[in-house]
Motif scaffolding. Structure first.
Motif, short mmCIF file in Angstrom:
data_model
loop_
_atom_site.label_atom_id
_atom_site.label_comp_id
_atom_site.label_asym_id
_atom_site.label_seq_id
_atom_site.Cartn_x
_atom_site.Cartn_y
_atom_site.Cartn_z
N LEU A 1 0.83 -1.21 0.00
CA LEU A 1 0.00 0.00 0.00
C LEU A 1 0.87 1.27 0.00
O LEU A 1 0.55 2.24 -0.67
N VAL A 2 1.97 1.25 0.73
CA VAL A 2 2.85 2.43 0.76
C VAL A 2 3.50 2.62 -0.62
O VAL A 2 3.58 3.74 -1.14
N ASP A 3 3.90 1.52 -1.22
CA ASP A 3 4.52 1.56 -2.54
C ASP A 3 3.57 2.18 -3.57
O ASP A 3 3.95 3.07 -4.34
N GLU A 4 2.34 1.71 -3.56
CA GLU A 4 1.32 2.19 -4.50
C GLU A 4 1.04 3.68 -4.24
O GLU A 4 0.94 4.48 -5.16
N PHE A 5 0.95 4.04 -2.98
CA PHE A 5 0.69 5.43 -2.60
C PHE A 5 1.82 6.33 -3.10
O PHE A 5 1.58 7.40 -3.67
N ALA A 6 3.07 5.89 -2.92
CA ALA A 6 4.22 6.70 -3.36
C ALA A 6 4.18 6.85 -4.89
O ALA A 6 4.41 7.94 -5.43
N ARG A 7 3.87 5.76 -5.59
CA ARG A 7 3.84 5.81 -7.06
C ARG A 7 2.76 6.76 -7.57
O ARG A 7 2.96 7.53 -8.48
N ARG A 8 1.60 6.71 -6.90
CA ARG A 8 0.47 7.53 -7.36
C ARG A 8 0.61 8.99 -6.95
O ARG A 8 -0.09 9.85 -7.44
N SER A 9 1.49 9.26 -5.98
CA SER A 9 1.65 10.65 -5.49
C SER A 9 2.46 11.49 -6.47
O SER A 9 2.25 12.70 -6.58
N HIS A 10 3.38 10.83 -7.14
CA HIS A 10 4.39 11.53 -7.93
C HIS A 10 3.80 12.67 -8.78
O HIS A 10 4.11 13.84 -8.60
N ALA A 11 2.88 12.31 -9.70
CA ALA A 11 2.38 13.29 -10.66
C ALA A 11 1.56 14.39 -9.98
O ALA A 11 1.77 15.58 -10.23
N VAL A 12 0.65 13.99 -9.07
CA VAL A 12 -0.25 15.02 -8.52
C VAL A 12 0.47 15.98 -7.57
O VAL A 12 0.06 17.12 -7.41
N LEU A 13 1.55 15.53 -6.96
CA LEU A 13 2.26 16.44 -6.07
C LEU A 13 3.11 17.42 -6.88
O LEU A 13 3.15 18.62 -6.59
N LEU A 14 3.78 16.90 -7.92
CA LEU A 14 4.68 17.77 -8.68
C LEU A 14 3.94 18.70 -9.64
O LEU A 14 4.41 19.78 -9.95
N PHE A 15 2.78 18.25 -10.14
CA PHE A 15 2.04 19.05 -11.13
C PHE A 15 0.64 19.35 -10.61
O PHE A 15 -0.30 18.59 -10.88
N PRO A 16 0.47 20.46 -9.87
CA PRO A 16 -0.85 20.78 -9.30
C PRO A 16 -1.95 20.84 -10.36
O PRO A 16 -3.12 20.61 -10.05
N ALA A 17 -1.59 21.09 -11.63
CA ALA A 17 -2.62 21.16 -12.68
C ALA A 17 -3.33 19.82 -12.83
O ALA A 17 -4.43 19.75 -13.40
#
Ligand code: HEM
Length: 435
Positions: free
Chosen positions: A171-187
């Protein structure tokens, strides 16, 4: 010095072009700006306009030791991290609320508490290293991340049944993978439908939250086990100044913060250490000889030198809540001021031959005060700094003693963004030779 009210100089390129240059080669971009514009310069990126970098230790000291009511780190971090960490995270809060949380989190990460995890870290690293493939090329970073994730989950939750532990890892792995785009690109944050990056991110976050809340509930039900020294147990016992315990939501936000801030960063730093060592055989040989003689001073210098040339987090931000005079400029409220970690770590006057990987410099007294700042500073200095360096020393020692690694190519790996870190572009590719 005359004081000016306009912003410090900086490139005239469009914001997207500046972001592209940062992405393509952050060291060259920021060092180039430092050379051209001096110790204070302004950069614009899409979604993050008007960032003022400072690249001088005295100015960094002024920012780190400035009044936390004027220099808001939480507000600056929130624009990137809040969707993942939540509003109670120590990284997101400022002033009184920040200190309230920070005080509760300090004891579990204090030097003494951290040393209790030593044997566990050694065992986890040893097991992982023994499973590495022999005589073929592989990327090391996913493996160092398995070690650091295992270490942080065990320190946070304690020893647990294997199945539930594997679920937490997934679950942590999946969460980290899914965070990448939305954290870096607020758009990307609006929800475009169930397959949009934000919807996937929210599903991963909810799944992890469910596990964390179950864990908290279970632990509260069996409270009073004095033998446990994991972070969750210590936080369950912690009390605010008014005597009240931490709420479930506070606990969730701090656990996700510690897991998030603690494993990617350390995994990347370890991957860089190996990436540099295998390309600098003189240093690797000296380290091996020192470890054989059971001398750890050089190992510590290797860790510090790695975090100097490849600082993992290249800058930290403070948002001004009121105007402040910095480097001869009167900066308006709302400006983001960023100590440029990577530029300071490459200053020729502080570190002669700054591109060389030469741990000896730390035995000779370089890197004092605000010249070495991979963990930020002031009341916001990384809470896990002792933990991370201790873990790096143990894991590196295990790697050097158990594995004979060589570089897949003599060319240094590029620095590429990975969530909030800069990681080796090819994941630190190595070949493990048969002993
Ligand atoms: C090599 C590994 C690591 C690096 C390079 C690193 C770097 C940083 C940096 C640059 C900051 C921001 C400091 C500032 O704004 O001045 C920070 C904050 C923080 N780090 Fe780390 N970190 C690492 C490992 C860890 C670990 C292992 C943990 C937890 C176990 C951790 C927990 C935190 C927390 C909780 C904060 C927020 C502190 C606050 O705002 O008061 N970090 N870290």
């Amino acid at each position: 010095m005359t004081q000016r009210t306009d912003l410090p100089p900086g490139p005239w390129l469009p914001a997207a072009a500046q972001a592209f240059r940062l992405w393509r080669d952050p060291i060259r971009f920021l060092l180039g700006l430092h050379r051209r514009y001096g110790d204070v310069f302004t950069v614009n990126y899409p979604s993050f306009p008007r960032l003022v970098y400072v690249a001088d230790p005295e100015l960094v000291k002024q920012v780190f030791t400035g009044d936390p009511r004027r220099f808001h780190a939480g507000e600056a971090n929130a624009s990137v991290l809040e969707p993942a960490l939540g509003p109670n995270s120590v990284l997101i809060l400022d002033e009184r609320e920040h200190m309230r949380q920070r005080k509760l989190l300090l004891p579990p990460f204090h030097g003494e508490s951290v040393r209790a995890y030593g044997d566990q870290i050694r065992e986890i690293a040893g097991r992982e290293i023994d499973s590495w493939p022999v005589d073929r090329l592989f990327a090391l970073r996913p493996h160092t991340q398995r070690i650091t994730l295992d270490v942080i989950l065990r320190s946070v939750f304690g020893v647990r049944d294997a199945e539930r532990f594997a679920l937490a890892q997934r679950l942590v792995d999946e969460f980290a993978r899914r965070s990448h785009a939305v954290l870096l690109f607020p758009a990307l944050r609006p929800r475009f439908g169930p397959l949009s990056p934000m919807a996937r991110f929210e599903r991963a976050r909810d799944a992890l939250d469910e596990l964390i809340y179950e864990e908290i509930a279970e632990r509260r039900a069996q409270s009073g086990d004095a033998d446990r020294n994991d972070v969750l147990s210590l936080l369950l016992e912690a009390r605010h100044e008014d005597g009240g315990p931490m709420s479930d939501v506070e606990l969730r936000d701090e656990l996700v913060t510690v897991i998030g801030a603690g494993h990617e960063t350390t995994a990347t730093a370890l991957a860089w250490a190996v990436e540099r060592l295998v390309r600098t055989p003189r240093v690797l040989e000296r380290l091996r000889a020192k470890l054989a003689a059971d001398e750890e001073e050089y190992l510590d210098a290797v860790v510090r030198e790695t975090l100097r040339v490849r600082p993992v987090i290249t800058d930290v931000a403070r948002k001004l809540t009121a105007p402040a005079e910095i480097g001869g400029y009167e900066l308006p409220a709302g400006t983001f001021v960023l100590p440029a970690i990577i530029a300071i770590h490459h200053r020729e006057d502080l570190y002669p031959e700054p591109f060389e990987f030469r741990p000896e410099r730390f035995l000779e007294g370089q890197g004092e005060g605000y010249a070495w700042i991979p963990f930020g500073g002031g009341v916001r200095r990384c809470l896990g700094a002792s933990f991370a360096q201790y873990e790096m020393r143990i894991v590196l020692r295990e790697i050097v003693e158990r594995a004979s690694l060589r570089a897949a190519s003599p060319r240094p790996e590029a620095l590429r963004p990975r969530n909030i870190t800069l990681a080796p572009g090819r994941g630190a590719r190595v070949i493990l030779e048969r002993p």
